[in-house]
Design an enzyme around this catalytic site. Structure first.
Site, PDB file in Angstrom:
ATOM      1  N   ASP A   1      55.147   7.018 165.888  1.00  0.00           N
ATOM      2  CA  ASP A   1      53.912   7.456 165.241  1.00  0.00           C
ATOM      3  C   ASP A   1      52.905   6.301 165.405  1.00  0.00           C
ATOM      4  O   ASP A   1      53.299   5.171 165.731  1.00  0.00           O
ATOM      5  CB  ASP A   1      54.201   7.744 163.766  1.00  0.00           C
ATOM      6  CG  ASP A   1      52.948   8.034 162.983  1.00  0.00           C
ATOM      7  OD1 ASP A   1      52.127   8.837 163.466  1.00  0.00           O
ATOM      8  OD2 ASP A   1      52.765   7.453 161.883  1.00  0.00           O
ATOM      9  N   LEU A   2      51.634   6.563 165.193  1.00  0.00           N
ATOM     10  CA  LEU A   2      50.623   5.503 165.359  1.00  0.00           C
ATOM     11  C   LEU A   2      50.203   4.868 164.025  1.00  0.00           C
ATOM     12  O   LEU A   2      50.528   3.727 163.725  1.00  0.00           O
ATOM     13  CB  LEU A   2      49.382   6.075 166.066  1.00  0.00           C
ATOM     14  CG  LEU A   2      48.231   5.086 166.224  1.00  0.00           C
ATOM     15  CD1 LEU A   2      48.558   3.996 167.235  1.00  0.00           C
ATOM     16  CD2 LEU A   2      46.947   5.809 166.642  1.00  0.00           C
ATOM     17  N   ASP A   3      49.484   5.687 163.223  1.00  0.00           N
ATOM     18  CA  ASP A   3      48.889   5.150 161.989  1.00  0.00           C
ATOM     19  C   ASP A   3      49.980   4.745 160.989  1.00  0.00           C
ATOM     20  O   ASP A   3      50.775   5.574 160.559  1.00  0.00           O
ATOM     21  CB  ASP A   3      47.990   6.214 161.333  1.00  0.00           C
ATOM     22  CG  ASP A   3      46.823   6.615 162.229  1.00  0.00           C
ATOM     23  OD1 ASP A   3      46.114   5.716 162.698  1.00  0.00           O
ATOM     24  OD2 ASP A   3      46.642   7.825 162.463  1.00  0.00           O
TER      25      ASP A   3
ATOM     26  N   THR B   1      46.341   1.239 160.175  1.00  0.00           N
ATOM     27  CA  THR B   1      45.185   2.103 159.955  1.00  0.00           C
ATOM     28  C   THR B   1      45.379   3.087 158.797  1.00  0.00           C
ATOM     29  O   THR B   1      44.425   3.739 158.383  1.00  0.00           O
ATOM     30  CB  THR B   1      44.889   2.932 161.224  1.00  0.00           C
ATOM     31  OG1 THR B   1      46.137   3.354 161.759  1.00  0.00           O
ATOM     32  CG2 THR B   1      44.134   2.131 162.255  1.00  0.00           C
TER      33      THR B   1
ATOM     34  N   LYS C   1      49.711  11.486 154.566  1.00  0.00           N
ATOM     35  CA  LYS C   1      50.098  10.691 155.739  1.00  0.00           C
ATOM     36  C   LYS C   1      50.762  11.585 156.778  1.00  0.00           C
ATOM     37  O   LYS C   1      51.609  12.411 156.439  1.00  0.00           O
ATOM     38  CB  LYS C   1      51.058   9.567 155.335  1.00  0.00           C
ATOM     39  CG  LYS C   1      50.372   8.401 154.666  1.00  0.00           C
ATOM     40  CD  LYS C   1      51.347   7.267 154.406  1.00  0.00           C
ATOM     41  CE  LYS C   1      50.676   6.127 153.680  1.00  0.00           C
ATOM     42  NZ  LYS C   1      51.667   5.112 153.242  1.00  0.00           N
ATOM     43  N   GLY C   2      50.372  11.421 158.023  1.00  0.00           N
ATOM     44  CA  GLY C   2      50.959  12.207 159.109  1.00  0.00           C
ATOM     45  C   GLY C   2      50.383  13.603 159.238  1.00  0.00           C
ATOM     46  O   GLY C   2      50.649  14.311 160.194  1.00  0.00           O
TER      47      GLY C   2
ATOM     48  N   ARG D   1      43.797  16.232 160.139  1.00  0.00           N
ATOM     49  CA  ARG D   1      42.542  16.100 159.395  1.00  0.00           C
ATOM     50  C   ARG D   1      42.222  17.386 158.616  1.00  0.00           C
ATOM     51  O   ARG D   1      41.894  17.341 157.434  1.00  0.00           O
ATOM     52  CB  ARG D   1      41.415  15.757 160.372  1.00  0.00           C
ATOM     53  CG  ARG D   1      40.250  15.032 159.734  1.00  0.00           C
ATOM     54  CD  ARG D   1      39.165  14.753 160.767  1.00  0.00           C
ATOM     55  NE  ARG D   1      39.634  14.017 161.924  1.00  0.00           N
ATOM     56  CZ  ARG D   1      38.972  13.933 163.077  1.00  0.00           C
ATOM     57  NH1 ARG D   1      37.805  14.502 163.218  1.00  0.00           N
ATOM     58  NH2 ARG D   1      39.475  13.253 164.093  1.00  0.00           N
TER      59      ARG D   1
ATOM     60  N   SER E   1      51.533  11.219 167.637  1.00  0.00           N
ATOM     61  CA  SER E   1      50.622  11.042 166.500  1.00  0.00           C
ATOM     62  C   SER E   1      49.817  12.299 166.217  1.00  0.00           C
ATOM     63  O   SER E   1      49.507  13.060 167.132  1.00  0.00           O
ATOM     64  CB  SER E   1      49.649   9.895 166.818  1.00  0.00           C
ATOM     65  OG  SER E   1      48.584   9.863 165.903  1.00  0.00           O
ATOM     66  N   ALA E   2      49.450  12.489 164.957  1.00  0.00           N
ATOM     67  CA  ALA E   2      48.602  13.620 164.585  1.00  0.00           C
ATOM     68  C   ALA E   2      47.123  13.323 164.828  1.00  0.00           C
ATOM     69  O   ALA E   2      46.280  14.213 164.792  1.00  0.00           O
ATOM     70  CB  ALA E   2      48.803  13.937 163.099  1.00  0.00           C
ATOM     71  N   SER E   3      46.828  12.064 165.111  1.00  0.00           N
ATOM     72  CA  SER E   3      45.420  11.657 165.149  1.00  0.00           C
ATOM     73  C   SER E   3      44.710  12.021 166.447  1.00  0.00           C
ATOM     74  O   SER E   3      45.246  11.847 167.536  1.00  0.00           O
ATOM     75  CB  SER E   3      45.317  10.143 164.946  1.00  0.00           C
ATOM     76  OG  SER E   3      43.978   9.739 165.123  1.00  0.00           O
TER      77      SER E   3
ATOM     78  N   ASN F   1      42.137  10.386 167.142  1.00  0.00           N
ATOM     79  CA  ASN F   1      41.554   9.094 167.509  1.00  0.00           C
ATOM     80  C   ASN F   1      42.587   8.161 168.138  1.00  0.00           C
ATOM     81  O   ASN F   1      42.300   6.980 168.358  1.00  0.00           O
ATOM     82  CB  ASN F   1      40.981   8.409 166.255  1.00  0.00           C
ATOM     83  CG  ASN F   1      39.837   9.197 165.644  1.00  0.00           C
ATOM     84  OD1 ASN F   1      38.846   9.470 166.312  1.00  0.00           O
ATOM     85  ND2 ASN F   1      39.966   9.597 164.380  1.00  0.00           N
TER      86      ASN F   1
ATOM     87  N   LYS G   1      52.383  18.081 161.773  1.00  0.00           N
ATOM     88  CA  LYS G   1      53.614  17.650 161.117  1.00  0.00           C
ATOM     89  C   LYS G   1      53.569  18.194 159.683  1.00  0.00           C
ATOM     90  O   LYS G   1      52.486  18.220 159.117  1.00  0.00           O
ATOM     91  CB  LYS G   1      53.700  16.109 161.071  1.00  0.00           C
ATOM     92  CG  LYS G   1      53.699  15.430 162.442  1.00  0.00           C
ATOM     93  CD  LYS G   1      53.590  13.910 162.277  1.00  0.00           C
ATOM     94  CE  LYS G   1      53.389  13.231 163.620  1.00  0.00           C
ATOM     95  NZ  LYS G   1      53.186  11.776 163.525  1.00  0.00           N
TER      96      LYS G   1
ATOM     97  N   GLU H   1      58.525   6.557 161.991  1.00  0.00           N
ATOM     98  CA  GLU H   1      57.511   7.250 161.180  1.00  0.00           C
ATOM     99  C   GLU H   1      57.277   6.561 159.842  1.00  0.00           C
ATOM    100  O   GLU H   1      58.225   6.069 159.229  1.00  0.00           O
ATOM    101  CB  GLU H   1      58.014   8.668 160.861  1.00  0.00           C
ATOM    102  CG  GLU H   1      57.391   9.755 161.680  1.00  0.00           C
ATOM    103  CD  GLU H   1      55.897   9.948 161.454  1.00  0.00           C
ATOM    104  OE1 GLU H   1      55.351   9.429 160.465  1.00  0.00           O
ATOM    105  OE2 GLU H   1      55.267  10.612 162.274  1.00  0.00           O
ATOM    106  N   ASP H   2      56.043   6.556 159.372  1.00  0.00           N
ATOM    107  CA  ASP H   2      55.779   6.026 158.026  1.00  0.00           C
ATOM    108  C   ASP H   2      55.479   7.140 157.030  1.00  0.00           C
ATOM    109  O   ASP H   2      55.197   6.863 155.870  1.00  0.00           O
ATOM    110  CB  ASP H   2      54.586   5.050 158.048  1.00  0.00           C
ATOM    111  CG  ASP H   2      53.270   5.783 158.260  1.00  0.00           C
ATOM    112  OD1 ASP H   2      53.233   6.698 159.113  1.00  0.00           O
ATOM    113  OD2 ASP H   2      52.288   5.457 157.570  1.00  0.00           O
TER     114      ASP H   2
HETATM  115  C1  BG6 Z   1      47.746  10.720 161.069  1.00  0.00           C
HETATM  116  C2  BG6 Z   1      47.403  10.025 159.789  1.00  0.00           C
HETATM  117  O1  BG6 Z   1      48.331   9.794 161.956  1.00  0.00           O
HETATM  118  O2  BG6 Z   1      46.581  11.279 161.686  1.00  0.00           O
HETATM  119  C3  BG6 Z   1      46.643  10.961 158.866  1.00  0.00           C
HETATM  120  O3  BG6 Z   1      48.593   9.606 159.147  1.00  0.00           O
HETATM  121  C4  BG6 Z   1      45.419  11.536 159.590  1.00  0.00           C
HETATM  122  O4  BG6 Z   1      46.251  10.245 157.716  1.00  0.00           O
HETATM  123  C5  BG6 Z   1      45.872  12.213 160.872  1.00  0.00           C
HETATM  124  O5  BG6 Z   1      44.748  12.465 158.766  1.00  0.00           O
HETATM  125  C6  BG6 Z   1      44.703  12.772 161.677  1.00  0.00           C
HETATM  126  O6  BG6 Z   1      43.939  11.696 162.136  1.00  0.00           O
HETATM  127  P1  BG6 Z   1      42.469  11.781 162.716  1.00  0.00           P
HETATM  128  O7  BG6 Z   1      42.240  10.374 163.232  1.00  0.00           O
HETATM  129  O8  BG6 Z   1      42.504  12.789 163.819  1.00  0.00           O
HETATM  130  O9  BG6 Z   1      41.573  12.176 161.615  1.00  0.00           O
HETATM  131 MG    MG Z   2      51.679   7.521 160.221  1.00  0.00          MG
END
Ligand code: BG6
Ligand code: MG
Length: 219
Positions: free
Chosen positions: A9-11, A17, A45-46, A49, A114-116, A118, A145, A169-170
């Site tokens: 996982d990333l964040d 972050t 977390k995870g 958005r 990662s779910a992000s 970004n 997730k 994973e966190d």
């Molecule tokens: C996850 C974070 O990695 O990504 C969440 O743990 C976050 O907190 C999710 O909401 C989505 O991220 P982003 O950067 O696309 O808003």
């Molecule tokens: Mg995470």
């Protein structure tokens, strides 16, 4: 040579972050007159958005028009991006390079899950973009997730079976996703919060090379 798929996982696992997501969500919630606690944050977390905002609005008993919903999503992301704008390598979490370097040396396949949306931007900022054989992020998945989709795509990309993969994973949602995918789940963080994981370590300083070797050689 034994091979396992190592999925990170990333964040909150690779980079510090998770605290910025927390600050941005807390500001948004408080601006809408909704209380936002650390305990609630664990449940975000995870989580994607969209789902995160849905949960916050639900906790506050607020419903928004589609337009207002989109506005809040953009605002949260703008706040978050302003936090990560100046990010550098010093925000890589402790001993992550130690683990990535060892796995690379052992020629183990490595993915980001990662779910992000970004994720790629952040990996470039901290100069880790080239460390992953596959990057699966919020732009590649349709299910958030705890759905296992993100990790199953990563396993496929690495050409590994799910039960040959190990996930770091966190988040509670991420640990559940890894378990559902039939992968070994390793929680990074608090044992009490991440009690569904197969193993939990406070951070990577507790993850020894010996332990990684055992994972690689496990039949
Ligand atoms: C996850 C974070 O990695 O990504 C969440 O743990 C976050 O907190 C999710 O909401 C989505 O991220 P982003 O950067 O696309 O808003
Ligand atoms: Mg995470």
């Amino acid at each position: 040579m034994n091979k396992k798929g190592f999925i990170f996982d990333l964040d909150g696992v690779i980079v510090d972050t998770a605290k910025y997501h927390f600050l941005a969500w807390k500001k948004l919630a408080n601006d809408l007159g909704i209380d936002f606690t650390e305990h609630q944050n664990e449940q975000l977390k995870g989580v994607s958005r969209v789902k995160s905002l849905e949960k916050i609005l639900d906790w506050g008993g607020i419903s928004l028009s589609d337009e207002a919903f989109q506005y809040q999503m953009n605002k949260k992301n703008t706040d978050y991006l302003s936090c990560i704008e100046t990010m550098k390598e010093n925000e890589i979490l402790v001993d992550v390079p130690k683990v990535l370097t060892f796995l690379k040396k052992e020629q183990q396949p490595i993915a980001l899950g990662s779910a992000s949306k970004n994720a790629r931007k952040i990996l470039k900022k901290v100069a880790l973009y080239e460390s992953f054989d596959s990057i699966v992020d919020g732009t590649n998945v349709s299910k958030a997730k705890p759905d296992p989709e993100v990790f199953l795509i990563a396993a496929k990309d690495l050409d590994m079976e799910p039960n040959e993969c190990i996930v770091f994973e966190d988040s509670i949602a991420g640990v559940q996703a890894a378990n559902k995918a039939d992968m070994i789940s390793i929680g990074i963080g608090d044992q009490e919060v991440l009690n569904e994981a197969n193993f939990v370590f406070k951070d990577f300083s507790e993850v020894s090379i010996e332990f990684l070797k055992q994972l690689i050689n496990k039949q």
